[in-house]
Every structure is written in structure tokens, then in C-alpha cells.
Design a protein around this motif. Structure first.
Motif, PDB file in Angstrom:
ATOM      1  N   PRO A 104     -29.754 -61.168 -84.429  1.00 37.66           N
ATOM      2  CA  PRO A 104     -28.593 -62.228 -84.424  1.00 37.66           C
ATOM      3  C   PRO A 104     -27.480 -61.245 -83.680  1.00 37.66           C
ATOM      4  O   PRO A 104     -27.301 -59.966 -83.946  1.00 37.66           O
ATOM      5  CB  PRO A 104     -28.366 -62.380 -85.799  1.00 37.66           C
ATOM      6  CG  PRO A 104     -29.526 -61.940 -86.649  1.00 37.66           C
ATOM      7  CD  PRO A 104     -30.198 -61.165 -86.097  1.00 37.66           C
ATOM      8  N   LYS A 105     -26.546 -62.047 -82.853  1.00 34.81           N
ATOM      9  CA  LYS A 105     -25.671 -61.309 -82.118  1.00 34.81           C
ATOM     10  C   LYS A 105     -24.194 -61.672 -82.807  1.00 34.81           C
ATOM     11  O   LYS A 105     -23.063 -61.308 -82.124  1.00 34.81           O
ATOM     12  CB  LYS A 105     -25.615 -61.861 -80.657  1.00 34.81           C
ATOM     13  CG  LYS A 105     -26.798 -61.430 -80.032  1.00 34.81           C
ATOM     14  CD  LYS A 105     -26.925 -61.705 -78.688  1.00 34.81           C
ATOM     15  CE  LYS A 105     -28.228 -61.333 -77.969  1.00 34.81           C
ATOM     16  NZ  LYS A 105     -28.310 -61.826 -76.431  1.00 34.81           N
ATOM     17  N   SER A 106     -23.927 -62.309 -83.942  1.00 33.01           N
ATOM     18  CA  SER A 106     -22.863 -62.614 -84.343  1.00 33.01           C
ATOM     19  C   SER A 106     -23.025 -62.393 -85.949  1.00 33.01           C
ATOM     20  O   SER A 106     -24.266 -62.915 -86.752  1.00 33.01           O
ATOM     21  CB  SER A 106     -22.161 -63.720 -84.043  1.00 33.01           C
ATOM     22  OG  SER A 106     -22.799 -64.814 -84.862  1.00 33.01           O
ATOM     23  N   GLU A 107     -21.958 -62.041 -86.836  1.00 35.37           N
ATOM     24  CA  GLU A 107     -22.067 -62.200 -88.148  1.00 35.37           C
ATOM     25  C   GLU A 107     -22.354 -63.342 -88.888  1.00 35.37           C
ATOM     26  O   GLU A 107     -23.051 -63.613 -89.622  1.00 35.37           O
ATOM     27  CB  GLU A 107     -20.844 -61.485 -88.859  1.00 35.37           C
ATOM     28  CG  GLU A 107     -20.910 -61.161 -90.279  1.00 35.37           C
ATOM     29  CD  GLU A 107     -19.680 -60.332 -90.666  1.00 35.37           C
ATOM     30  OE1 GLU A 107     -19.479 -60.341 -92.104  1.00 35.37           O
ATOM     31  OE2 GLU A 107     -18.947 -59.706 -90.106  1.00 35.37           O
ATOM     32  N   PRO A 108     -21.749 -64.567 -88.529  1.00 33.67           N
ATOM     33  CA  PRO A 108     -21.967 -65.871 -88.978  1.00 33.67           C
ATOM     34  C   PRO A 108     -23.383 -66.190 -88.683  1.00 33.67           C
ATOM     35  O   PRO A 108     -24.134 -66.742 -89.563  1.00 33.67           O
ATOM     36  CB  PRO A 108     -21.094 -66.910 -88.139  1.00 33.67           C
ATOM     37  CG  PRO A 108     -19.934 -65.970 -87.711  1.00 33.67           C
ATOM     38  CD  PRO A 108     -20.482 -64.623 -87.434  1.00 33.67           C
ATOM     39  N   SER A 109     -24.149 -65.793 -87.435  1.00 31.11           N
ATOM     40  CA  SER A 109     -25.337 -66.195 -87.262  1.00 31.11           C
ATOM     41  C   SER A 109     -26.522 -65.384 -88.267  1.00 31.11           C
ATOM     42  O   SER A 109     -27.201 -65.859 -88.586  1.00 31.11           O
ATOM     43  CB  SER A 109     -25.899 -65.873 -85.762  1.00 31.11           C
ATOM     44  OG  SER A 109     -25.194 -66.778 -84.909  1.00 31.11           O
ATOM     45  N   ASP A 160     -22.233 -76.885 -89.975  1.00 27.28           N
ATOM     46  CA  ASP A 160     -21.951 -75.684 -88.981  1.00 27.28           C
ATOM     47  C   ASP A 160     -21.814 -74.503 -90.108  1.00 27.28           C
ATOM     48  O   ASP A 160     -22.397 -74.666 -91.332  1.00 27.28           O
ATOM     49  CB  ASP A 160     -20.532 -75.789 -88.219  1.00 27.28           C
ATOM     50  CG  ASP A 160     -19.301 -75.693 -89.419  1.00 27.28           C
ATOM     51  OD1 ASP A 160     -19.635 -76.197 -90.433  1.00 27.28           O
ATOM     52  OD2 ASP A 160     -18.141 -75.759 -88.766  1.00 27.28           O
ATOM     53  N   TYR A 161     -21.524 -73.184 -89.868  1.00 28.83           N
ATOM     54  CA  TYR A 161     -21.551 -72.033 -90.693  1.00 28.83           C
ATOM     55  C   TYR A 161     -20.744 -72.346 -92.143  1.00 28.83           C
ATOM     56  O   TYR A 161     -21.345 -72.211 -92.864  1.00 28.83           O
ATOM     57  CB  TYR A 161     -20.671 -70.840 -89.993  1.00 28.83           C
ATOM     58  CG  TYR A 161     -20.720 -69.617 -90.794  1.00 28.83           C
ATOM     59  CD1 TYR A 161     -21.825 -68.906 -91.345  1.00 28.83           C
ATOM     60  CD2 TYR A 161     -19.397 -69.469 -91.559  1.00 28.83           C
ATOM     61  CE1 TYR A 161     -21.667 -67.936 -92.171  1.00 28.83           C
ATOM     62  CE2 TYR A 161     -19.437 -68.227 -92.632  1.00 28.83           C
ATOM     63  CZ  TYR A 161     -20.505 -67.421 -92.799  1.00 28.83           C
ATOM     64  OH  TYR A 161     -20.645 -66.524 -93.520  1.00 28.83           O
ATOM     65  N   ASP A 162     -19.562 -72.899 -92.034  1.00 30.01           N
ATOM     66  CA  ASP A 162     -18.667 -73.303 -93.300  1.00 30.01           C
ATOM     67  C   ASP A 162     -19.511 -74.258 -94.220  1.00 30.01           C
ATOM     68  O   ASP A 162     -19.785 -74.088 -95.510  1.00 30.01           O
ATOM     69  CB  ASP A 162     -17.485 -73.705 -93.092  1.00 30.01           C
ATOM     70  CG  ASP A 162     -16.581 -72.587 -92.215  1.00 30.01           C
ATOM     71  OD1 ASP A 162     -16.900 -71.379 -92.625  1.00 30.01           O
ATOM     72  OD2 ASP A 162     -15.626 -72.991 -91.533  1.00 30.01           O
ATOM     73  N   GLY A 163     -20.284 -75.193 -93.392  1.00 27.64           N
ATOM     74  CA  GLY A 163     -20.813 -76.326 -94.331  1.00 27.64           C
ATOM     75  C   GLY A 163     -22.249 -75.534 -94.687  1.00 27.64           C
ATOM     76  O   GLY A 163     -22.468 -75.918 -95.989  1.00 27.64           O
ATOM     77  N   ILE A 164     -22.832 -75.010 -93.931  1.00 27.16           N
ATOM     78  CA  ILE A 164     -24.206 -74.047 -94.458  1.00 27.16           C
ATOM     79  C   ILE A 164     -23.890 -73.437 -95.774  1.00 27.16           C
ATOM     80  O   ILE A 164     -24.495 -73.287 -96.632  1.00 27.16           O
ATOM     81  CB  ILE A 164     -24.817 -73.446 -93.311  1.00 27.16           C
ATOM     82  CG1 ILE A 164     -25.316 -74.492 -92.431  1.00 27.16           C
ATOM     83  CG2 ILE A 164     -25.912 -72.620 -94.074  1.00 27.16           C
ATOM     84  CD1 ILE A 164     -25.938 -73.710 -91.025  1.00 27.16           C
ATOM     85  N   LEU A 165     -22.636 -72.562 -95.536  1.00 25.37           N
ATOM     86  CA  LEU A 165     -22.418 -71.691 -96.642  1.00 25.37           C
ATOM     87  C   LEU A 165     -21.985 -72.448 -97.906  1.00 25.37           C
ATOM     88  O   LEU A 165     -22.301 -72.167 -99.070  1.00 25.37           O
ATOM     89  CB  LEU A 165     -21.047 -70.760 -96.151  1.00 25.37           C
ATOM     90  CG  LEU A 165     -20.583 -69.774 -97.236  1.00 25.37           C
ATOM     91  CD1 LEU A 165     -21.759 -69.025 -97.646  1.00 25.37           C
ATOM     92  CD2 LEU A 165     -19.257 -69.405 -96.705  1.00 25.37           C
TER      93      LEU A 165
END
Length: 197
Positions: A104-109, A160-165
Motif C-alpha cells: 500500500p502507498k498510503s496509510e489509509p489504504s 470510503d476510508y471513514d465509512g469502512i472504519l
């Protein structure tokens, strides 16, 4: 012996033969020149950030990337949409992320990959949005969210990231998309399996 023009005639080095002490000749030559400050030790200019906060600068760079990606997607909309719509339609779970599952190339990913792995969301297909600008433009326009990663389930945008979290913390992610059949049995029952790539 004829002395070199940069060495004064009264110097001890000038009395030596050409095959004599080269160090003394060099020292005498250096003593005549003014000491120059090497470029290596020159005072470097002070770096200044465009914004007061480097995080603001990074956010601005990402916004510029998204804007360029949307323009690239609009220029190639037919071809890109046909390919990626087919990919989303033919797979139950598709994750558009920065990088791959292995890198992964980003922390959220990275965090989304960890959450989906722990919930055992399989099978899953991932698409690297940084492979081509039009891919990021596609998912941003389809999801109406500017920040990747984006998860699609059964052909439509899921979160998205916030929804998955938030779905992960409430346990909804494991209940709705996860599977228990891939977990270990026996002594290590209920544990995640060891990856065998």
C-alpha cells in the motif's frame, strides 16, 4: 631547475627539483591563493514551505492530483468507464486503493487492507488508483469522495476510508462482508490463517 610561475622564487619549494617533494610545491602554491570557501560548505538558502503547515501543503498536492485525474478521466471517459464498470460488475468486492495489497502507498489504504483482512472479506479485487490518473478520476467521480480508498460491493459504492472504519469498529463490516469459513480450525480455531503467498 625552473620554478613554476605560481611559486615565488624565494620559496623553499622552488629550490627543489621537479622530481622533488611535490607536497611542498603544492603547499607553497596553496599559500599564495586566498582561501576560497568550497561550494560544499557555502551557506545553503533557507527552505520555506508554501504553507505554514506541511500537512496543508500535502493536502493541496493531493487536491491538485485529484483535479488532474478528473480531467484525465473526462478525456478518456468512454474507454476507462467501460473497463472499470466491467471490473466492478464482475466481482463482488472491489477496492480502489493507492498501491496494492502487498505494498500500500498510503496509510489509509494500509489500514483498509488490515480491516478487510481481519474481517476476512474474500474474494476481493484491488485496483491501484495511482497506476494511471484516469483510474483515480473514475473512482472519485463515481463515489463523489475525493480521498481514496473506495470500496465497491455488488457493483455499487459501499464506503470510503471513514465509512469502512466506522463499519469495522461497530462490527458491521465483518457481519455483512466477512466470512468465517476461511478461519483456522483445530488448536488455532477461530484464528486468521497464515498467509501462503
Amino acid at each position: 631547475a625552473q620554478a613554476a610561475p605560481w611559486i615565488p622564487q624565494h620559496s623553499w619549494a622552488a629550490q627543489q627539483s621537479p622530481a622533488g617533494n611535490m607536497f611542498a610545491m603544492r603547499r607553497a602554491a596553496c599559500s599564495l591563493r586566498p582561501l576560497a570557501r568550497p561550494a560544499l560548505y557555502a551557506k545553503a538558502p533557507v527552505r520555506a514551505f508554501a504553507a505554514a503547515n506541511p500537512l496543508e501543503t500535502t493536502a493541496k498536492l493531493y487536491e491538485d492530483l485529484v483535479d488532474k485525474s478528473l480531467k484525465e478521466f473526462q478525456a478518456n471517459q468512454k474507454v476507462v468507464s467501460d473497463d472499470l464498470d466491467a471490473e466492478i460488475a464482475s466481482n463482488k468486492v472491489v477496492l480502489f486503493m493507492e498501491g496494492s495489497v502487498d505494498a500500500p502507498k498510503s496509510e489509509p489504504s494500509l489500514n483498509v487492507v488490515k480491516m478487510l483482512t481481519e474481517a476476512q472479506v474474500v474474494p476481493m479485487v484491488t485496483v491501484d488508483v495511482l497506476a494511471h490518473p484516469a483510474i483515480l478520476g473514475y473512482t472519485v467521480s463515481k463515489a463523489s469522495k475525493k480521498r481514496a480508498p473506495h470500496l465497491y460491493v455488488n457493483g455499487s459504492f459501499y464506503a470510503d476510508y471513514d465509512g469502512i472504519l466506522s463499519k469495522y469498529t461497530t462490527g458491521e463490516l465483518a457481519k455483512s462482508l466477512g466470512t468465517e469459513s476461511t478461519k483456522s480450525t483445530g488448536v488455532f480455531g477461530g484464528e486468521l490463517p497464515i498467509a501462503t503467498y
